[in-house]
Every structure is written in C-alpha cells, then in structure tokens.
Write a protein that holds these residues in place. Structure first.
Motif: not given
Length: 196
Positions: A35-41, A55-60
């Motif tokens: 999985g890769v998660l970013s704070n920038r979409a 899998a990816t996710a972004s959360l601001a």
C-alpha cells in the motif's frame, strides 16, 4: 519465504518509493509493497503505485480537526493493509509522537544527509555552505525526535568543485535509491532487529 508487508508514505513523485517497488519485484526480496498512502491526492507517486497494482489512499490533514485524528486514520489505513513495516519516502509532514511510537521499530526513513549532520530541510545547500568535502544519505529508524533515530545504512558522495544544491542532490539521490531497498531488505529478512 513469507514476505513482510510494507506500506509507504509519500507526498510527491515518490522516486524512493519507485526504487522500493522495483526491488520488491525480485522473487527473493523479503518484502512486498502492499500500500502507498499520500497526504496529497495529486501526488504523482499514487499513479505509479496504482500502475503496479498496489493499493493507494490519500488523506488531507486539512480535512481533520487535529493532527492526532489525521494520524489515527493513517494508522487505520496502514493496519487495513496488514503492514509489518512503514517506509517514509518523501512524506513531507512532521509526525506526532503517538503515531511514531505506535510504529516504533517498524518505521524507517531515508534522509539526504550523513546523519547526525544536517537534520531537517535544505541539507544539500547547508553542506555546500559549510564547505563539506563529503555528503550523502542515511536510512534510519523513525523516532519522535526529527531525524534522530538509529541509522541502518549510510552512503557517501564527494562534494565536487562547482557543485550546486541541485547537482549534489542528484548524486545523493542515486545513492538513496541504492541503500533504501537494501536497508528494507536487511530489516525484513531479520538481519537487523526492529528496534523497539
């Protein structure tokens, strides 16, 4: 061989993330990137990860009332991927102590200097301003203190006459892409103990 499951935190293009993904494609590599998660979409690295079936996710953080709530959801996301380790790859946020302590000994970072020299930002310009003869990068465990965790691997590059922060950064980045996958290999294979 049971491969360790790894989540990566990014904020941008994720060139170190790409180096980890490439290393993990080898059948004998002891970790897989799940999985890769970013704070920038808009982070370009999310597209790269998705192209590799990760899998990816972004959360601001701005969408959350507090940093603690933001980081709680980050932890929930990582745990939903059942990760064993977390790798920071250009994640441009200071992490709170609760989050860091939750992942203590299981979270590593790549920093563009020979720690303990030049913690924080603008490492290449600061090395040049000091007249340093050598510069480099460090993979280290993440602790609540900024860039203070125990080092796992380091690589040196010479500072050349006429170097600019950009030219020096480019040579250091080559070494980052070499030692980050190696450090994760050492950790995931049990050759170095996860610090707790």
């Amino acid at each position: 061989m049971t491969r360790k499951r790894v989540g990566i935190l990014i904020s941008g293009r994720g060139s170190n993330m790409s180096a980890l993904i490439a290393a993990a494609q080898a059948p004998d590599y002891p970790a897989e990137i799940v999985g890769v998660l970013s704070n920038r979409a808009a982070a370009a690295g999310l597209v790269t990860a998705a192209e590799h079936g990760i899998a990816t996710a972004s959360l601001a953080q701005s969408k959350f009332p507090s940093r603690d709530m933001f980081e709680d959801v980050m932890t929930q996301t990582l745990e939903s991927w059942d990760v064993d380790y977390v790798c920071l790859a250009g994640f441009m946020r200071i992490l709170g102590a609760d989050f860091v302590n939750h992942w203590a000994g299981r979270m590593i970072n790549i920093h563009p200097s020979l720690l303990p020299l030049y913690k924080g930002l603008d490492t290449h310009a600061r090395a040049l301003a000091d007249g340093a003869a050598t510069h480099g990068c460090t993979v280290h465990f993440v602790t609540p203190g900024l860039d203070e965790g125990a080092p796992i691997l380091q690589a040196q590059v010479p500072v050349l006459p006429g170097d600019t922060p950009d030219s020096l950064a480019a040579r250091v980045l080559v070494q980052e892409h070499r030692i980050y996958p190696e450090a994760l290999r050492l950790l995931a294979s049990g050759q170095i103990a996860a610090l707790t």
